[in-house]
Write a protein that holds these residues in place. Structure first.
Motif, PDB file in Angstrom:
ATOM      1  N   THR A  78      -3.639  -6.617  -9.286  1.00  0.00           N
ATOM      2  CA  THR A  78      -4.515  -6.414  -8.147  1.00  0.00           C
ATOM      3  C   THR A  78      -4.705  -7.613  -6.883  1.00  0.00           C
ATOM      4  O   THR A  78      -4.532  -7.559  -5.908  1.00  0.00           O
ATOM      5  CB  THR A  78      -6.186  -6.131  -8.277  1.00  0.00           C
TER       6      THR A  78
ATOM      7  N   ILE B 225      -2.547  -1.466  -5.329  1.00  0.00           N
ATOM      8  CA  ILE B 225      -3.112  -0.994  -6.366  1.00  0.00           C
ATOM      9  C   ILE B 225      -4.684  -1.564  -6.459  1.00  0.00           C
ATOM     10  O   ILE B 225      -5.541  -0.815  -7.055  1.00  0.00           O
ATOM     11  CB  ILE B 225      -2.515  -2.240  -7.481  1.00  0.00           C
ATOM     12  N   ARG B 226      -5.053  -2.561  -5.698  1.00  0.00           N
ATOM     13  CA  ARG B 226      -6.393  -2.895  -5.720  1.00  0.00           C
ATOM     14  C   ARG B 226      -7.448  -1.948  -4.958  1.00  0.00           C
ATOM     15  O   ARG B 226      -8.120  -1.470  -5.529  1.00  0.00           O
ATOM     16  CB  ARG B 226      -6.644  -4.034  -4.890  1.00  0.00           C
TER      17      ARG B 226
ATOM     18  N   THR C 153     -10.212   0.547  -6.721  1.00  0.00           N
ATOM     19  CA  THR C 153     -11.455   0.291  -6.135  1.00  0.00           C
ATOM     20  C   THR C 153     -12.193   1.788  -5.954  1.00  0.00           C
ATOM     21  O   THR C 153     -13.114   2.061  -5.876  1.00  0.00           O
ATOM     22  CB  THR C 153     -11.510  -0.310  -4.958  1.00  0.00           C
TER      23      THR C 153
END
Length: 199
Positions: free
Chosen positions: A120, A126-127, A131
């Motif tokens: 991330t 991806i982060r 989330t």
């Protein structure tokens, strides 16, 4: 004059090959997993893999997104059919212990925690996926508590929001333990202890 072929239709099932790719990423990690190894694990040639899913980063983002959707469905389903909150939490954590582990070999863990989380810092998509997964999961768990286990929640003096947050946090903790390579029996025992914290 012979007709020219516009392109060959894909002869594989997306869900199947993405599952194989997820296993390869989970086993080796994102950085260490080579495109050649991933293609072999998926049963595809490198050109076919690239044409279908793009480069390794694009493939990884797709795999993580699909895995997150499946994990969300699995967790909510595991939590939604018990007669009490205590039993629902026990069912969920034991189901997760089974999912994160293997019958004989050391546990391999969760793609989201074991492989995607370390990525991330470098990959915003991806982060964002992690989330979104966490927020949507907690919202879904909160809705289940409110609709099915509200009386039990009141008995232990916790709001649906608190319970949902505790569950998601402890599930992540279980995934971390699984990544350490515990046996299924060991992971199941830890799952039981973590579930007891919600009671």
């Amino acid at each position: 004059m012979a007709n020219k072929m516009v392109g060959r239709p894909r002869k594989f099932d997306d869900a199947d090959v993405l599952h194989r790719a997820a296993q390869a990423f989970l086993q080796d990690g994102f950085e260490a997993a080579s495109y050649e190894h991933i293609a072999a694990a998926m049963g595809l040639s490198k050109p076919s893999l690239y044409n279908a899913f793009g480069n390794k980063t694009a493939l990884f983002e797709r795999v993580v997104s699909e895995y997150a959707d499946q994990a969300h469905k699995f967790i909510v389903a595991s939590f939604s059919n018990a007669k009490s909150l205590d039993q629902a939490v026990e069912d969920l954590f034991q189901g997760a212990a089974q999912f994160y582990s293997r019958p004989e070999d050391p546990s391999i863990g969760c793609l989201l925690i074991g492989t995607a989380l370390p990525a991330t810092s470098q990959y915003a998509n991806i982060r964002d996926t992690l989330t979104s997964f966490t927020l949507s999961l907690e919202t879904s768990l909160e809705e289940v508590v409110s609709s099915r286990y509200e009386r039990d929640a009141k008995k232990i003096g916790k709001s649906p929001t608190e319970i949902a947050t505790h569950i998601s946090s402890l599930i992540f903790a279980l995934a971390v333990r699984a990544r350490m390579g515990l046996s299924r029996e060991q992971l199941s025992d830890i799952a039981k202890k973590l579930a007891a914290l919600i009671h």
